[in-house]
Write an enzyme that holds these catalytic residues in place. Sequence first.
Site, PDB file in Angstrom:
ATOM      1  N   LYS A 145      -6.435  -0.408   9.521  1.00  0.00           N
ATOM      2  CA  LYS A 145      -5.754   0.849   9.066  1.00  0.00           C
ATOM      3  C   LYS A 145      -6.514   1.665   9.034  1.00  0.00           C
ATOM      4  O   LYS A 145      -7.549   3.121   8.423  1.00  0.00           O
ATOM      5  CB  LYS A 145      -4.627   0.450   7.975  1.00  0.00           C
ATOM      6  CG  LYS A 145      -3.567  -0.498   8.337  1.00  0.00           C
ATOM      7  CD  LYS A 145      -2.684  -0.863   7.101  1.00  0.00           C
ATOM      8  CE  LYS A 145      -2.442  -2.031   6.933  1.00  0.00           C
ATOM      9  NZ  LYS A 145      -2.228  -2.502   8.527  1.00  0.00           N
ATOM     10  N   TYR A 174       4.074   3.207  11.050  1.00  0.00           N
ATOM     11  CA  TYR A 174       3.872   2.293  12.720  1.00  0.00           C
ATOM     12  C   TYR A 174       4.371   2.906  14.053  1.00  0.00           C
ATOM     13  O   TYR A 174       5.602   4.030  13.252  1.00  0.00           O
ATOM     14  CB  TYR A 174       4.744   0.950  12.477  1.00  0.00           C
ATOM     15  CG  TYR A 174       4.395  -0.149  11.339  1.00  0.00           C
ATOM     16  CD1 TYR A 174       4.706  -1.271  11.840  1.00  0.00           C
ATOM     17  CD2 TYR A 174       4.878   0.118  10.587  1.00  0.00           C
ATOM     18  CE1 TYR A 174       4.019  -2.052  10.994  1.00  0.00           C
ATOM     19  CE2 TYR A 174       4.767  -0.849   9.579  1.00  0.00           C
ATOM     20  CZ  TYR A 174       4.547  -2.220   9.535  1.00  0.00           C
ATOM     21  OH  TYR A 174       3.988  -2.826   8.322  1.00  0.00           O
ATOM     22  N   HIS A 178       1.304  -3.637  15.391  1.00  0.00           N
ATOM     23  CA  HIS A 178       0.923  -3.352  14.267  1.00  0.00           C
ATOM     24  C   HIS A 178       0.810  -1.794  13.282  1.00  0.00           C
ATOM     25  O   HIS A 178       0.636  -1.142  14.053  1.00  0.00           O
ATOM     26  CB  HIS A 178      -1.091  -4.065  14.012  1.00  0.00           C
ATOM     27  CG  HIS A 178      -0.972  -5.185  13.988  1.00  0.00           C
ATOM     28  ND1 HIS A 178      -0.874  -6.302  13.380  1.00  0.00           N
ATOM     29  CD2 HIS A 178      -1.292  -5.903  15.333  1.00  0.00           C
ATOM     30  CE1 HIS A 178      -0.444  -7.574  13.959  1.00  0.00           C
ATOM     31  NE2 HIS A 178      -1.301  -7.166  15.437  1.00  0.00           N
TER      32      HIS A 178
END
Length: 252
Positions: A200, A152, A160
Amino acid sequence: MESTNTRWKGKGFAEIARSNPMSQTLDQLQQALTQQPKTRAILSGQCALLEATPAQADLLNRACLGRPIVTAEKDKQWFELGLEEALYLHHHMKCLPIVCENENPMSDDELWARMKSVTKRFPVLYKAYSHLRSKRWVVRSGFQYGADFVVYRHHPALVHSEYAAIVRSPGCDSTRGGEAQLESWPDLQCALRVCGSVAKTLLVLDVDSKSCMAEERGPACLEEYTVEERVIKRWTPEKCREGSQTVGTIEN
């Protein structure tokens, strides 16, 4: 490692993060832990247990280190630290003594041996963890995403995670009793698809040393390790066709 897709969880959260840099929070935590001479963590299995004062508990939460444990003791706050988190506070920040179950102090070599006995990959996992933490990224377990860590930009309450990190040790994984990760195209495709489905980016950290036996020298071996970062993204043909307004790239 540059951020390309920071997704804040609310309006104004980016400004909150800028006003409260993680480096400042870690400095405050270091001071709070060292000012209390009786503060120590107890190594227990795969974690370390820390009894924190209210001020320490607040800073641990803000620094995103450990997880609070709910107990019946209203006047005490206990935290469960992962092995990487405990050693980071003990060895890197030098602010948290660690004792064994009978509360006898542990030397750095004893602590290293105990943690390495829990998982043979601990030396490379810790090196990767401390490498990311030293760059002021917040690092948490990536187990639910099939990765070693998730990374993060700031506290998870504000943003997020941007990366799912997989740690490799080229040439040494087999000697630690484990299989080399991402050594085949199917493995790589699976990792990329999982990362894509949860928004991601896949971050591969290759942790290498001059010798696979370097870790036997205790935490002093960490100076011999090097970390190479690779950010890997899926190639999208639609974005690379002639006439497309967006040109996709693969980063290595």
